[in-house]
Motif scaffolding. Structure first.
Motif, PDB file in Angstrom:
ATOM      1  N   LEU A 385      48.984  72.822 107.668  1.00  0.00           N
ATOM      2  CA  LEU A 385      49.304  73.521 108.905  1.00  0.00           C
ATOM      3  C   LEU A 385      48.031  73.780 109.687  1.00  0.00           C
ATOM      4  O   LEU A 385      46.994  74.119 109.108  1.00  0.00           O
ATOM      5  CB  LEU A 385      50.006  74.860 108.626  1.00  0.00           C
ATOM      6  CG  LEU A 385      51.204  74.883 107.667  1.00  0.00           C
ATOM      7  CD1 LEU A 385      51.753  76.305 107.590  1.00  0.00           C
ATOM      8  CD2 LEU A 385      52.264  73.918 108.106  1.00  0.00           C
ATOM      9  N   GLY A 386      48.128  73.685 110.998  1.00  0.00           N
ATOM     10  CA  GLY A 386      47.012  74.024 111.872  1.00  0.00           C
ATOM     11  C   GLY A 386      47.532  74.505 113.204  1.00  0.00           C
ATOM     12  O   GLY A 386      48.610  74.073 113.640  1.00  0.00           O
ATOM     13  N   GLY A 387      46.806  75.427 113.852  1.00  0.00           N
ATOM     14  CA  GLY A 387      47.237  75.878 115.165  1.00  0.00           C
ATOM     15  C   GLY A 387      46.970  77.343 115.388  1.00  0.00           C
ATOM     16  O   GLY A 387      46.198  77.985 114.633  1.00  0.00           O
ATOM     17  N   VAL A 388      47.602  77.876 116.429  1.00  0.00           N
ATOM     18  CA  VAL A 388      47.376  79.260 116.823  1.00  0.00           C
ATOM     19  C   VAL A 388      48.702  79.995 116.884  1.00  0.00           C
ATOM     20  O   VAL A 388      49.748  79.413 117.170  1.00  0.00           O
ATOM     21  CB  VAL A 388      46.676  79.330 118.204  1.00  0.00           C
ATOM     22  CG1 VAL A 388      45.271  78.763 118.113  1.00  0.00           C
ATOM     23  CG2 VAL A 388      47.479  78.594 119.266  1.00  0.00           C
ATOM     24  N   LEU A 389      48.661  81.291 116.560  1.00  0.00           N
ATOM     25  CA  LEU A 389      49.803  82.206 116.654  1.00  0.00           C
ATOM     26  C   LEU A 389      49.395  83.397 117.495  1.00  0.00           C
ATOM     27  O   LEU A 389      48.202  83.686 117.642  1.00  0.00           O
ATOM     28  CB  LEU A 389      50.269  82.653 115.281  1.00  0.00           C
ATOM     29  CG  LEU A 389      51.181  81.710 114.486  1.00  0.00           C
ATOM     30  CD1 LEU A 389      52.426  81.356 115.292  1.00  0.00           C
ATOM     31  CD2 LEU A 389      50.498  80.463 114.023  1.00  0.00           C
ATOM     32  N   GLY A 390      50.403  84.117 118.012  1.00  0.00           N
ATOM     33  CA  GLY A 390      50.122  85.164 118.974  1.00  0.00           C
ATOM     34  C   GLY A 390      49.651  86.469 118.386  1.00  0.00           C
ATOM     35  O   GLY A 390      49.197  87.345 119.135  1.00  0.00           O
ATOM     36  N   SER A 391      49.780  86.693 117.060  1.00  0.00           N
ATOM     37  CA  SER A 391      49.362  87.957 116.464  1.00  0.00           C
ATOM     38  C   SER A 391      49.098  87.743 114.984  1.00  0.00           C
ATOM     39  O   SER A 391      49.508  86.735 114.395  1.00  0.00           O
ATOM     40  CB  SER A 391      50.446  89.034 116.654  1.00  0.00           C
ATOM     41  OG  SER A 391      51.601  88.689 115.916  1.00  0.00           O
ATOM     42  N   GLU A 392      48.416  88.718 114.389  1.00  0.00           N
ATOM     43  CA  GLU A 392      48.159  88.631 112.957  1.00  0.00           C
ATOM     44  C   GLU A 392      49.448  88.695 112.136  1.00  0.00           C
ATOM     45  O   GLU A 392      49.625  87.901 111.199  1.00  0.00           O
ATOM     46  CB  GLU A 392      47.202  89.742 112.529  1.00  0.00           C
ATOM     47  CG  GLU A 392      46.819  89.728 111.060  1.00  0.00           C
ATOM     48  CD  GLU A 392      46.098  88.438 110.651  1.00  0.00           C
ATOM     49  OE1 GLU A 392      46.112  88.105 109.444  1.00  0.00           O
ATOM     50  OE2 GLU A 392      45.538  87.759 111.518  1.00  0.00           O
ATOM     51  N   PRO A 393      50.387  89.609 112.457  1.00  0.00           N
ATOM     52  CA  PRO A 393      51.659  89.568 111.722  1.00  0.00           C
ATOM     53  C   PRO A 393      52.388  88.236 111.888  1.00  0.00           C
ATOM     54  O   PRO A 393      53.002  87.732 110.950  1.00  0.00           O
ATOM     55  CB  PRO A 393      52.459  90.728 112.321  1.00  0.00           C
ATOM     56  CG  PRO A 393      51.434  91.665 112.834  1.00  0.00           C
ATOM     57  CD  PRO A 393      50.324  90.798 113.335  1.00  0.00           C
ATOM     58  N   GLY A 394      52.304  87.664 113.086  1.00  0.00           N
ATOM     59  CA  GLY A 394      52.935  86.366 113.299  1.00  0.00           C
ATOM     60  C   GLY A 394      52.285  85.277 112.472  1.00  0.00           C
ATOM     61  O   GLY A 394      52.983  84.404 111.916  1.00  0.00           O
ATOM     62  N   ARG A 395      50.963  85.313 112.360  1.00  0.00           N
ATOM     63  CA  ARG A 395      50.267  84.317 111.551  1.00  0.00           C
ATOM     64  C   ARG A 395      50.667  84.452 110.080  1.00  0.00           C
ATOM     65  O   ARG A 395      50.943  83.455 109.400  1.00  0.00           O
ATOM     66  CB  ARG A 395      48.749  84.489 111.698  1.00  0.00           C
ATOM     67  CG  ARG A 395      47.926  83.419 110.985  1.00  0.00           C
ATOM     68  CD  ARG A 395      46.439  83.726 111.091  1.00  0.00           C
ATOM     69  NE  ARG A 395      46.102  84.854 110.241  1.00  0.00           N
ATOM     70  CZ  ARG A 395      45.851  84.766 108.934  1.00  0.00           C
ATOM     71  NH1 ARG A 395      45.917  83.586 108.331  1.00  0.00           N
ATOM     72  NH2 ARG A 395      45.546  85.831 108.235  1.00  0.00           N
ATOM     73  N   LEU A 396      50.738  85.699 109.570  1.00  0.00           N
ATOM     74  CA  LEU A 396      51.149  85.909 108.181  1.00  0.00           C
ATOM     75  C   LEU A 396      52.598  85.472 107.964  1.00  0.00           C
ATOM     76  O   LEU A 396      52.935  84.856 106.946  1.00  0.00           O
ATOM     77  CB  LEU A 396      50.981  87.387 107.808  1.00  0.00           C
ATOM     78  CG  LEU A 396      49.547  87.920 107.738  1.00  0.00           C
ATOM     79  CD1 LEU A 396      49.562  89.429 107.498  1.00  0.00           C
ATOM     80  CD2 LEU A 396      48.763  87.210 106.655  1.00  0.00           C
ATOM     81  N   ALA A 397      53.458  85.802 108.935  1.00  0.00           N
ATOM     82  CA  ALA A 397      54.870  85.451 108.784  1.00  0.00           C
ATOM     83  C   ALA A 397      55.063  83.940 108.744  1.00  0.00           C
ATOM     84  O   ALA A 397      55.847  83.422 107.941  1.00  0.00           O
ATOM     85  CB  ALA A 397      55.692  86.069 109.919  1.00  0.00           C
ATOM     86  N   VAL A 398      54.333  83.195 109.593  1.00  0.00           N
ATOM     87  CA  VAL A 398      54.462  81.739 109.599  1.00  0.00           C
ATOM     88  C   VAL A 398      53.960  81.158 108.278  1.00  0.00           C
ATOM     89  O   VAL A 398      54.563  80.238 107.709  1.00  0.00           O
ATOM     90  CB  VAL A 398      53.715  81.133 110.805  1.00  0.00           C
ATOM     91  CG1 VAL A 398      53.574  79.622 110.649  1.00  0.00           C
ATOM     92  CG2 VAL A 398      54.461  81.459 112.087  1.00  0.00           C
ATOM     93  N   GLY A 399      52.861  81.705 107.749  1.00  0.00           N
ATOM     94  CA  GLY A 399      52.353  81.213 106.471  1.00  0.00           C
ATOM     95  C   GLY A 399      53.340  81.449 105.338  1.00  0.00           C
ATOM     96  O   GLY A 399      53.586  80.554 104.509  1.00  0.00           O
ATOM     97  N   GLN A 400      53.905  82.666 105.290  1.00  0.00           N
ATOM     98  CA  GLN A 400      54.887  82.957 104.242  1.00  0.00           C
ATOM     99  C   GLN A 400      56.169  82.150 104.437  1.00  0.00           C
ATOM    100  O   GLN A 400      56.794  81.701 103.468  1.00  0.00           O
ATOM    101  CB  GLN A 400      55.199  84.452 104.234  1.00  0.00           C
ATOM    102  CG  GLN A 400      54.034  85.314 103.792  1.00  0.00           C
ATOM    103  CD  GLN A 400      54.390  86.789 103.780  1.00  0.00           C
ATOM    104  OE1 GLN A 400      55.466  87.172 104.210  1.00  0.00           O
ATOM    105  NE2 GLN A 400      53.478  87.616 103.310  1.00  0.00           N
ATOM    106  N   PHE A 401      56.533  81.940 105.692  1.00  0.00           N
ATOM    107  CA  PHE A 401      57.713  81.138 105.994  1.00  0.00           C
ATOM    108  C   PHE A 401      57.521  79.700 105.497  1.00  0.00           C
ATOM    109  O   PHE A 401      58.421  79.096 104.897  1.00  0.00           O
ATOM    110  CB  PHE A 401      57.952  81.163 107.499  1.00  0.00           C
ATOM    111  CG  PHE A 401      59.189  80.441 107.931  1.00  0.00           C
ATOM    112  CD1 PHE A 401      60.444  80.922 107.616  1.00  0.00           C
ATOM    113  CD2 PHE A 401      59.103  79.268 108.671  1.00  0.00           C
ATOM    114  CE1 PHE A 401      61.590  80.257 108.024  1.00  0.00           C
ATOM    115  CE2 PHE A 401      60.239  78.599 109.074  1.00  0.00           C
ATOM    116  CZ  PHE A 401      61.484  79.093 108.761  1.00  0.00           C
ATOM    117  N   ALA A 402      56.338  79.147 105.700  1.00  0.00           N
ATOM    118  CA  ALA A 402      56.063  77.786 105.233  1.00  0.00           C
ATOM    119  C   ALA A 402      56.100  77.706 103.713  1.00  0.00           C
ATOM    120  O   ALA A 402      56.618  76.735 103.143  1.00  0.00           O
ATOM    121  CB  ALA A 402      54.704  77.321 105.771  1.00  0.00           C
ATOM    122  N   GLU A 403      55.550  78.716 103.035  1.00  0.00           N
ATOM    123  CA  GLU A 403      55.597  78.698 101.562  1.00  0.00           C
ATOM    124  C   GLU A 403      57.030  78.834 101.053  1.00  0.00           C
ATOM    125  O   GLU A 403      57.384  78.263 100.009  1.00  0.00           O
ATOM    126  CB  GLU A 403      54.729  79.819 100.996  1.00  0.00           C
ATOM    127  CG  GLU A 403      53.238  79.568 101.155  1.00  0.00           C
ATOM    128  CD  GLU A 403      52.424  80.412 100.205  1.00  0.00           C
ATOM    129  OE1 GLU A 403      52.986  81.389  99.657  1.00  0.00           O
ATOM    130  OE2 GLU A 403      51.240  80.095 100.005  1.00  0.00           O
TER     131      GLU A 403
END
Length: 626
Positions: A385-403
């Motif tokens: 995965l690579g890219g940008v997210l709008g907030s720190e919670p959003g970045r964590l949520a996308v990472g956990q969602f991918a796992e």
């Protein structure tokens, strides 16, 4: 001249004495007749096997007493007595015959816990041998507690069909409880895999109706076979809510009741979305289902949708960019208060702009940070995965969602936070990841309002689901480019040629034979590996039909040899049926000593002639013909 008083008294006494003596002699004669009749009747009863009869005499009348064991015994006793004294002099004092108790029903109870098997109940003749064969087929090291009682009765209608299925369940289920009551079968247990559980459930359920219609009406089936519960780590739940409803991408729970509780908390599912939840051990707390329900309730309360992810004891709640923090905060606060220890919450909306002063706020539009996201999935490799997210919670949520989608330890993420991103960016990213998870291999490229996804789908249905997932996020100006190829179906090897199967069987039996107890049809325990290999070889030729032939040496009469060889062939056929072969593919026949392959004059030759042989039958051969 008259008598003197004394002489008159003596005469009276003499006359009275003469009457008493006659009475006494009559009484003694009657007693002698009674004893004679009683003795004669007792001797006659004992000589005819009526020892239960008690005889009494009443003058010249005979009294019969006792409890007849059967109606026939009662008739025999009365006939004997009437022949001795006649019906008029017979007193029938025989007790009434007790009502016969109905025979105990046939029952079999099998409990299996791995290598330990417990057997109890009553079975008809012959069932004990088949039980022993099935236990031997389980392999070495089986500990058996056998309290089965064999009754000399024939199997009732429907018993054989249910008994066959009971033995199949014993062979297939490492953990099982099997109950057979006449022809009613109940099977519960745990299979080795989910596929085995489904296949065995279907096979046992189809067993009803296979027998005679008159028997099946009274027979029932209860089948409860579960797949083994795996241990999951990390323990996850992931869901997102968009304009079309809720998508649940990952869900785990320890019991069916917990799964039902989580399902009840899910808001309205999106069209064509499915709720799937895996039953698995490893929940971080007994409160997992309650926490999952609270997280899903919070997702439903978010004013503009969002995503929630639970990974072990961490809960992440996020909302799309542009969500009003004032509307998000009460939802997050309620969820935080609902979380018991050891659960923790990471929550926050994705703001359109960082509230702190930002020099880029006055910059030209073309200098604003670009929204981009990429993800690639290759066979046997990590998902990058690579890219940008709008907030720190959003970045964590996308990472956990991918796992949650691709598995823990299988995601390599290089994501950064950039506040100035389009509204709904995180939701688009999650939809793109869910679409990528439906591909066997592929690559996702998202930039601005354009989305490109290319790769290989396992089937056309997956390709349709991908388009349905991404189309709502393309927008009026968005560009959606899909390059999805459908993987060709796997090429299955053709079934083996029946002649090749027969040659393999012949080689197998030339190296090792099925052996039996001397002069009996009992298969020895050390024949189990031979039967296992024989079943595998015959299974490789679906549709082909084979004859299992039994042969003996020439010792003994021809009739006994044919009977013994036929019984041995039938036992081998039963053992192969227990190993999964279809009954219509195997026929048993006994040839006795009619087809020797060696000289019966030597012990070595006789040993070769005592054998099991397999023949290939024509497709139109009569199954009942030897």
């Amino acid at each position: 001249m008259g008598l003197r008083p004394r002489a008159l008294g003596l005469l009276c006494a003499a006359l009275l004495g003469t009457g008493a003596l006659g009475a006494a002699m009559g009484w003694l004669g009657a007693r002698a007749v009674e004893a004679s009749v009683q003795r004669a009747a007792s001797i006659a009863a004992a000589s005819q096997g009526l020892g239960w009869v008690r005889v009494g005499a009443d003058g010249t009348r005979l009294r019969l007493m006792g409890t007849p064991p059967s109606p026939g015994a009662r008739v025999a006793a009365l006939g004997l007595a009437e022949g001795l004294v006649g019906p008029a002099r017979l007193i029938n004092a025989l007790a009434p015959i007790a009502a016969a108790e109905p025979p105990a029903p046939l029952r079999l109870e099998i409990l299996r816990d791995g290598a330990r098997v417990s057997l109890a109940g009553d079975v008809p003749a012959g069932a004990d041998f088949r039980l022993g064969t099935a236990l031997a087929a389980l392999g070495p090291g089986i500990e058996t507690l056998d309290t089965v009682h064999v009754r000399p009765v024939s199997a009732p209608p429907g018993w054989e069909i249910a008994f066959d299925d009971a033995l199949a369940a014993l062979s297939a289920l490492p953990q099982a409880r099997i109950s057979l009551d006449t022809c009613t079968l109940s099977v519960s247990g745990e299979a080795a895999s989910g596929g085995d559980a489904a296949a065995l459930t279907a096979a046992l359920s189809r067993g009803r109706g296979a027998g005679p219609p008159t028997a099946d009406a009274a027979c029932g089936r209860t089948v409860d076979i579960r797949a083994p519960r795996r241990v999951a780590s990390p323990y996850r739940l992931a869901a997102r809510r968009g304009p079309d409803g809720v998508h649940v991408m990952a869900c785990m729970a320890e019991t069916p009741a917990d799964i039902a509780r989580i399902r009840a908390a899910v808001p309205t599912l999106a069209p064509d979305a499915a709720f799937r939840c895996t039953e698995a051990l490893g929940a971080p707390s007994a409160d997992w289902a309650a926490v999952a329900g609270a997280a899903l309730a919070a997702l439903a309360d978010l004013p503009t949708g969002g995503a929630v992810a639970l990974t072990d004891s961490t809960v992440a709640l996020s909302a799309p960019a542009g969500t009003d923090p004032a509307a998000f905060a009460p939802v997050a606060a309620r969820l935080a208060r609902a979380l018991p220890a050891p659960f923790t919450l990471t929550a926050g909306p994705a703001p359109d702009r960082d509230p702190s002063p930002d020099p880029r706020a006055t910059a030209a539009p073309d200098t604003a940070p670009a929204a981009w996201f990429t993800a690639s999935r290759a066979a046997g490799a990590e998902v990058a995965l690579g890219g940008v997210l709008g907030s720190e919670p959003g970045r964590l949520a996308v990472g956990q969602f991918a796992e949650a989608l691709f598995g823990a330890g299988r995601v390599k993420a290089d994501l950064s936070v950039e506040p100035a991103l389009p509204e709904g960016w995180s939701t688009r990213v999650m939809a793109g990841l869910e679409a990528l998870s439906l591909l066997e291999t592929g690559a996702l490229d998202m930039g601005g309002e354009a989305t490109t996804l290319r790769g290989t789908a396992p089937d056309p249905v997956a390709a349709q689901k991908i388009r349905a997932l991404l189309a709502p996020h393309a927008g009026a100006k968005g560009a959606l480019a899909l390059d999805i190829r459908v993987a060709p179906p796997p090429v299955l090897p053709p079934p083996a040629d029946p002649a090749a199967c027969l040659a393999e069987v012949a080689d197998l039996l030339a190296d090792a034979q099925v052996t039996f107890a001397p002069a009996r049809a009992d298969i020895t325990a050390d024949s189990a590996p031979v039967l296992d290999a024989l079943a595998v070889a015959l299974t490789a030729c679906p549709g082909a039909r084979f004859e299992i032939g039994g042969h003996t040496d020439d010792r003994g009469s021809a009739g006994l040899n044919r009977t013994l060889s036929a019984e041995r062939a039938e036992r081998v056929r039963d053992a192969l049926l227990d190993r999964g072969l279809a009954p219509d593919r195997l026929v048993a026949a006994g040839y006795g000593a009619a087809e020797p392959i060696a000289d019966n004059a030597t012990e070595a030759g006789r040993a070769r002639n005592r054998r099991i042989a397999v023949k290939l039958l024509a497709a139109d051969a009569d199954p009942a013909a030897p």
